[in-house]
Design a protein around this motif. Structure first.
Motif, PDB file in Angstrom:
ATOM      1  N   VAL A  30     -30.537  63.396 -23.989  1.00 32.46           N
ATOM      2  CA  VAL A  30     -29.545  63.300 -25.054  1.00 32.46           C
ATOM      3  C   VAL A  30     -28.950  61.899 -25.028  1.00 32.46           C
ATOM      4  O   VAL A  30     -28.907  61.246 -23.987  1.00 32.46           O
ATOM      5  CB  VAL A  30     -28.420  64.361 -24.916  1.00 32.46           C
ATOM      6  CG1 VAL A  30     -28.952  65.747 -25.126  1.00 32.46           C
ATOM      7  CG2 VAL A  30     -27.710  64.252 -23.589  1.00 32.46           C
ATOM      8  N   TRP A  80     -22.897  63.363 -29.289  1.00 28.46           N
ATOM      9  CA  TRP A  80     -24.225  63.373 -28.691  1.00 28.46           C
ATOM     10  C   TRP A  80     -25.248  63.816 -29.727  1.00 28.46           C
ATOM     11  O   TRP A  80     -24.914  64.446 -30.727  1.00 28.46           O
ATOM     12  CB  TRP A  80     -24.290  64.302 -27.481  1.00 28.46           C
ATOM     13  CG  TRP A  80     -24.266  65.756 -27.873  1.00 28.46           C
ATOM     14  CD1 TRP A  80     -23.156  66.514 -28.124  1.00 28.46           C
ATOM     15  CD2 TRP A  80     -25.381  66.604 -28.094  1.00 28.46           C
ATOM     16  NE1 TRP A  80     -23.523  67.775 -28.482  1.00 28.46           N
ATOM     17  CE2 TRP A  80     -24.881  67.868 -28.466  1.00 28.46           C
ATOM     18  CE3 TRP A  80     -26.750  66.428 -28.009  1.00 28.46           C
ATOM     19  CZ2 TRP A  80     -25.720  68.945 -28.756  1.00 28.46           C
ATOM     20  CZ3 TRP A  80     -27.578  67.501 -28.294  1.00 28.46           C
ATOM     21  CH2 TRP A  80     -27.049  68.739 -28.658  1.00 28.46           C
ATOM     22  N   ARG A  81     -26.492  63.486 -29.471  1.00 24.30           N
ATOM     23  CA  ARG A  81     -27.639  64.038 -30.197  1.00 24.30           C
ATOM     24  C   ARG A  81     -28.872  63.850 -29.331  1.00 24.30           C
ATOM     25  O   ARG A  81     -28.861  63.090 -28.362  1.00 24.30           O
ATOM     26  CB  ARG A  81     -27.813  63.432 -31.581  1.00 24.30           C
ATOM     27  CG  ARG A  81     -28.366  62.049 -31.640  1.00 24.30           C
ATOM     28  CD  ARG A  81     -28.632  61.672 -33.086  1.00 24.30           C
ATOM     29  NE  ARG A  81     -28.898  60.250 -33.200  1.00 24.30           N
ATOM     30  CZ  ARG A  81     -28.936  59.616 -34.340  1.00 24.30           C
ATOM     31  NH1 ARG A  81     -28.710  60.255 -35.457  1.00 24.30           N
ATOM     32  NH2 ARG A  81     -29.196  58.335 -34.377  1.00 24.30           N
ATOM     33  N   ASP A  85     -34.071  59.283 -30.806  1.00 24.16           N
ATOM     34  CA  ASP A  85     -33.409  59.586 -32.073  1.00 24.16           C
ATOM     35  C   ASP A  85     -34.377  60.199 -33.075  1.00 24.16           C
ATOM     36  O   ASP A  85     -35.480  59.718 -33.265  1.00 24.16           O
ATOM     37  CB  ASP A  85     -32.801  58.317 -32.683  1.00 24.16           C
ATOM     38  CG  ASP A  85     -31.669  57.775 -31.839  1.00 24.16           C
ATOM     39  OD1 ASP A  85     -31.092  58.561 -31.065  1.00 24.16           O
ATOM     40  OD2 ASP A  85     -31.371  56.588 -31.956  1.00 24.16           O
ATOM     41  N   GLU A  89     -31.634  64.722 -37.240  1.00 23.04           N
ATOM     42  CA  GLU A  89     -30.582  65.312 -36.409  1.00 23.04           C
ATOM     43  C   GLU A  89     -29.279  64.539 -36.564  1.00 23.04           C
ATOM     44  O   GLU A  89     -29.244  63.319 -36.464  1.00 23.04           O
ATOM     45  CB  GLU A  89     -30.991  65.325 -34.932  1.00 23.04           C
ATOM     46  CG  GLU A  89     -29.967  66.047 -34.077  1.00 23.04           C
ATOM     47  CD  GLU A  89     -30.383  66.163 -32.632  1.00 23.04           C
ATOM     48  OE1 GLU A  89     -29.667  66.859 -31.895  1.00 23.04           O
ATOM     49  OE2 GLU A  89     -31.398  65.568 -32.230  1.00 23.04           O
ATOM     50  N   TRP A  91     -25.139  63.843 -35.504  1.00 21.08           N
ATOM     51  CA  TRP A  91     -24.349  63.760 -34.276  1.00 21.08           C
ATOM     52  C   TRP A  91     -23.546  65.037 -34.118  1.00 21.08           C
ATOM     53  O   TRP A  91     -23.066  65.613 -35.090  1.00 21.08           O
ATOM     54  CB  TRP A  91     -23.419  62.554 -34.324  1.00 21.08           C
ATOM     55  CG  TRP A  91     -24.170  61.273 -34.206  1.00 21.08           C
ATOM     56  CD1 TRP A  91     -24.537  60.441 -35.221  1.00 21.08           C
ATOM     57  CD2 TRP A  91     -24.673  60.695 -33.007  1.00 21.08           C
ATOM     58  NE1 TRP A  91     -25.241  59.376 -34.716  1.00 21.08           N
ATOM     59  CE2 TRP A  91     -25.334  59.497 -33.365  1.00 21.08           C
ATOM     60  CE3 TRP A  91     -24.635  61.055 -31.662  1.00 21.08           C
ATOM     61  CZ2 TRP A  91     -25.947  58.674 -32.434  1.00 21.08           C
ATOM     62  CZ3 TRP A  91     -25.244  60.232 -30.735  1.00 21.08           C
ATOM     63  CH2 TRP A  91     -25.889  59.063 -31.121  1.00 21.08           C
ATOM     64  N   HIS A  92     -23.401  65.482 -32.870  1.00 17.75           N
ATOM     65  CA  HIS A  92     -22.666  66.708 -32.562  1.00 17.75           C
ATOM     66  C   HIS A  92     -21.467  66.368 -31.683  1.00 17.75           C
ATOM     67  O   HIS A  92     -21.548  65.461 -30.852  1.00 17.75           O
ATOM     68  CB  HIS A  92     -23.546  67.685 -31.770  1.00 17.75           C
ATOM     69  CG  HIS A  92     -24.868  67.952 -32.404  1.00 17.75           C
ATOM     70  ND1 HIS A  92     -25.020  68.784 -33.479  1.00 17.75           N
ATOM     71  CD2 HIS A  92     -26.107  67.482 -32.115  1.00 17.75           C
ATOM     72  CE1 HIS A  92     -26.303  68.839 -33.816  1.00 17.75           C
ATOM     73  NE2 HIS A  92     -26.977  68.046 -33.006  1.00 17.75           N
TER      74      HIS A  92
END
Length: 101
Positions: A30, A80-81, A85, A89, A91-92
Motif C-alpha cells: 500500500v 492510502w491506496r 498505483d 483506485e 485514495w482511502h
C-alpha cells in the motif's frame, strides 16, 4: 522493498509518502500518505496507529504533486491506496486500512 520519501511544503510542514506491506497480511503493498509538521511527527502518527516498523530511509520515492494535493485536501491528513498505483483506485482514509484507527 518498502520505500518512500517526503516533500517540504512552503509553510514548513511535510508530506511523507511510504510504500509498505499491507498490514492485514493479505499480500501486496500500500502507498500511505501522511501530512505532518515534520518527518518525525509523520512517522509517529503511523506508529501510533500500530505500524511499528515504519522508517523513512532516503528520499527515493517522494510524493507526487497529485499525492500531495490528495492528502492536503483530506481532513485527517492520512490516506492510502494499493501499490503500485492503479488509476481506477481512489485514495482511502487510514481507518479503512486499519480497523482500530
Amino acid at each position: 522493498m518498502p520505500g518512500g520519501g517526503f516533500v517540504r511544503l512552503p509553510g514548513g510542514s511535510v508530506v511523507v509518502a511510504l510504500t509498505l506491506p499491507r498490514p492485514s497480511g493479505e499480500g501486496g503493498n500500500v502507498r500511505v500518505l501522511v501530512h505532518a509538521v515534520n518527518r518525525a511527527r509523520a512517522l509517529t502518527r503511523l506508529r501510533n496507529l500500530g505500524m511499528r516498523a515504519v522508517y523513512l530511509r532516503g528520499n527515493g520515492q517522494p510524493p507526487t504533486p497529485d499525492e500531495v494535493t490528495a492528502v492536503l485536501h483530506h481532513p485527517d491528513g492520512l490516506l492510502w491506496r494499493g501499490a503500485p498505483d492503479r488509476a481506477e483506485e481512489l485514495w482511502h482514509p487510514i481507518r479503512a486500512l486499519l480497523p482500530g484507527a
